[in-house]
Design a protein around this motif. Structure first.
Motif, PDB file in Angstrom:
ATOM      1  N   UNK A 121       0.810  -1.218   0.000  1.00 12.13           N
ATOM      2  CA  UNK A 121       0.000   0.000   0.000  1.00 12.13           C
ATOM      3  C   UNK A 121       0.843   1.269   0.000  1.00 12.13           C
ATOM      4  N   UNK A 122       2.112   1.163   0.402  1.00 10.37           N
ATOM      5  CA  UNK A 122       2.959   2.353   0.574  1.00 10.37           C
ATOM      6  C   UNK A 122       3.982   2.417  -0.555  1.00 10.37           C
ATOM      7  N   UNK A 123       3.938   3.486  -1.336  1.00 12.76           N
ATOM      8  CA  UNK A 123       4.911   3.669  -2.418  1.00 12.76           C
ATOM      9  C   UNK A 123       6.278   4.007  -1.846  1.00 12.76           C
ATOM     10  N   UNK A 124       7.306   3.877  -2.669  1.00 12.84           N
ATOM     11  CA  UNK A 124       8.656   4.182  -2.209  1.00 12.84           C
ATOM     12  C   UNK A 124       8.782   5.642  -1.808  1.00 12.84           C
ATOM     13  N   UNK A 125       8.251   6.543  -2.606  1.00 12.79           N
ATOM     14  CA  UNK A 125       8.339   7.960  -2.261  1.00 12.79           C
ATOM     15  C   UNK A 125       7.639   8.248  -0.939  1.00 12.79           C
ATOM     16  N   UNK A 126       6.444   7.681  -0.767  1.00 10.77           N
ATOM     17  CA  UNK A 126       5.715   7.898   0.487  1.00 10.77           C
ATOM     18  C   UNK A 126       6.467   7.284   1.656  1.00 10.77           C
ATOM     19  N   UNK A 127       7.041   6.090   1.455  1.00 12.40           N
ATOM     20  CA  UNK A 127       7.782   5.435   2.518  1.00 12.40           C
ATOM     21  C   UNK A 127       9.008   6.226   2.938  1.00 12.40           C
ATOM     22  N   UNK A 128       9.738   6.759   1.963  1.00 11.58           N
ATOM     23  CA  UNK A 128      10.907   7.594   2.271  1.00 11.58           C
ATOM     24  C   UNK A 128      10.470   8.845   3.030  1.00 11.58           C
ATOM     25  N   UNK A 129       9.366   9.440   2.616  1.00 11.01           N
ATOM     26  CA  UNK A 129       8.864  10.633   3.301  1.00 11.01           C
ATOM     27  C   UNK A 129       8.467  10.312   4.747  1.00 11.01           C
ATOM     28  N   UNK A 130       7.805   9.180   4.945  1.00 11.11           N
ATOM     29  CA  UNK A 130       7.421   8.775   6.307  1.00 11.11           C
ATOM     30  C   UNK A 130       8.659   8.544   7.172  1.00 11.11           C
ATOM     31  N   UNK A 131       9.651   7.879   6.601  1.00  5.71           N
ATOM     32  CA  UNK A 131      10.880   7.588   7.340  1.00  5.71           C
ATOM     33  C   UNK A 131      11.605   8.875   7.707  1.00  5.71           C
ATOM     34  N   UNK A 132      11.669   9.808   6.767  1.00  9.09           N
ATOM     35  CA  UNK A 132      12.332  11.082   7.026  1.00  9.09           C
ATOM     36  C   UNK A 132      11.617  11.838   8.162  1.00  9.09           C
ATOM     37  N   UNK A 133      10.286  11.832   8.127  1.00  5.33           N
ATOM     38  CA  UNK A 133       9.513  12.503   9.171  1.00  5.33           C
ATOM     39  C   UNK A 133       9.768  11.869  10.521  1.00  5.33           C
ATOM     40  N   UNK A 134       9.811  10.544  10.559  1.00  5.34           N
ATOM     41  CA  UNK A 134      10.068   9.858  11.835  1.00  5.34           C
ATOM     42  C   UNK A 134      11.458  10.157  12.357  1.00  5.34           C
ATOM     43  N   UNK A 135      12.442  10.144  11.494  1.00  6.44           N
ATOM     44  CA  UNK A 135      13.809  10.428  11.943  1.00  6.44           C
ATOM     45  C   UNK A 135      13.942  11.857  12.472  1.00  6.44           C
ATOM     46  N   UNK A 136      13.148  12.761  11.914  1.00  5.78           N
ATOM     47  CA  UNK A 136      13.174  14.140  12.388  1.00  5.78           C
ATOM     48  C   UNK A 136      12.400  14.306  13.688  1.00  5.78           C
ATOM     49  N   UNK A 137      11.211  13.677  13.752  1.00  6.02           N
ATOM     50  CA  UNK A 137      10.273  13.973  14.842  1.00  6.02           C
ATOM     51  C   UNK A 137       9.992  12.807  15.775  1.00  6.02           C
ATOM     52  N   UNK A 138      10.442  11.597  15.393  1.00 11.41           N
ATOM     53  CA  UNK A 138      10.173  10.438  16.233  1.00 11.41           C
ATOM     54  C   UNK A 138       8.755   9.942  16.148  1.00 11.41           C
ATOM     55  N   UNK A 139       8.074  10.225  15.033  1.00 16.39           N
ATOM     56  CA  UNK A 139       6.685   9.797  14.881  1.00 16.39           C
ATOM     57  C   UNK A 139       6.542   8.932  13.647  1.00 16.39           C
ATOM     58  N   UNK A 140       6.375   7.597  13.807  1.00 17.10           N
ATOM     59  CA  UNK A 140       6.252   6.724  12.645  1.00 17.10           C
ATOM     60  C   UNK A 140       4.932   6.914  11.925  1.00 17.10           C
TER      61      UNK A 140
END
Length: 314
Positions: free
Chosen positions: A295-314
């Motif tokens: 369900x999660x595209x690569x671009x969306x997955x990278x964006x989610x990962x980047x947000x989590x690494x910045x904010x700690x929110x998966x």
């Protein structure tokens, strides 16, 4: 599934914690096992839920493994493993003991309680030559490291319990999984390493020429696949791949991740003998048997990962 109880080995690992999260979302009670050598208490800190408990123990300890099983357990998802290719080349015995002996202990506990088993293997067991338009479950195997060899041996043991004891076993081979909570050192995945380095304004280092490809599967899609396949009667006795069916070169992945000002550099490979040149999954069996698709595209997955690494929110 709210009435079910599941044993999860490696519950504090990267994929393990996502499996725990998926099970909790489905109302399942979980008995976890982890020795915290690869996993982390931080990975599971958010699971303040009476339905989740975890034992600090080693899968190589048969007594500890057996203590988690009784007639209330409906299934086991076995994720505990040594997973570092380079470490397996340096010290193959460690991988044998955990991945083969540990799996044997889990199989015996499942056999004694007649508990269905979802054994999480790896796509690294496949022969990467002549992969064609995607690797399906009938593709030849050719383990290129003691890590891959020990995982294939554990799969063979599980298959023998299916044929020899009629134990309901499903062998699961996810392709390159990435997402929040994955390590960002050498034992981590390439996506997590690249995103971490990009956020720190460090150079993205590509081993070799970067033409090698990967099929990148987001963590929540992987966890959903593992849970669905473990509980499906249609998958018992089967080997099933999970991936997106799309490949991307490491060069293109670096370009996707790198933001303005981030450099990309090619460096000498640290274990070229076990490099995989091409990885692309044929996920049609999972689709046909389970109705599962990512369900999660690569671009969306990278964006989610980047947000989590910045904010700690998966």
């Amino acid at each position: 599934m709210s009435e079910r109880t599941v044993v999860v080995t490696g519950a504090a690992g990267f994929i393990g914690r996502w499996v725990v999260s998926e099970l909790l979302d489905r109302g399942v009670t979980i008995r976890g096992l982890d020795d915290f050598s690869n996993g982390s208490r931080e990975n599971i800190a958010e699971f303040d839920d009476e339905r989740f408990s975890i034992v600090d123990g080693d899968v190589r300890d048969r007594t500890v493994v057996e203590s988690l099983f009784d007639d209330e357990v409906d299934a086991c998802i076995h994720l505990a493993a040594e997973i570092d290719v380079q470490e397996s080349l340096d010290d193959p015995m460690d991988h044998f003991q955990t991945n083969v002996v540990g799996t044997q202990n889990v199989l015996e506990a499942c056999r004694e309680q007649e508990t269905r088993l979802g054994l999480v293997g790896t796509c690294m067991v496949y022969d990467m030559l002549n992969a064609g338009e995607g690797i399906d479950e009938d593709h030849p195997v050719k383990p290129a490291s003691p890590y891959a060899g020990s995982k294939l041996a554990s799969e063979n043991m599980a298959e023998s319990y299916y044929h020899g004891y009629d134990l309901p076993v499903t062998i699961l081979r996810p392709f390159n999984t990435y997402g929040p909570f994955q390590k960002t050192g050498m034992a981590g995945g390439v996506v997590s390493i690249f995103v971490d380095r990009d956020l720190d304004d460090r150079t993205l280092k590509i081993f070799g020429d970067g033409t090698q490809t990967r099929d990148l599967l987001y963590a929540t899609d992987c966890a959903r696949f593992i849970v669905d396949a473990t509980f499906s009667d249609d998958t018992v006795g089967e080997v099933i791949n999970a991936g997106t069916g799309e490949e991307i070169s490491i060069n293109d992945l670096a370009d996707l991740v790198a933001t303005e000002g981030t450099d990309i550099e090619h460096v000498e490979h640290h274990h070229p003998q076990s490099e995989v040149q091409r990885l692309q999954c044929d996920p049609s069996k999972a689709r046909d048997l389970l109705g599962w698709t990512p369900e999660v595209s690569l671009q969306e997955g990278v964006d989610r990962l980047r947000t989590w690494m910045r904010n700690g929110e998966p």
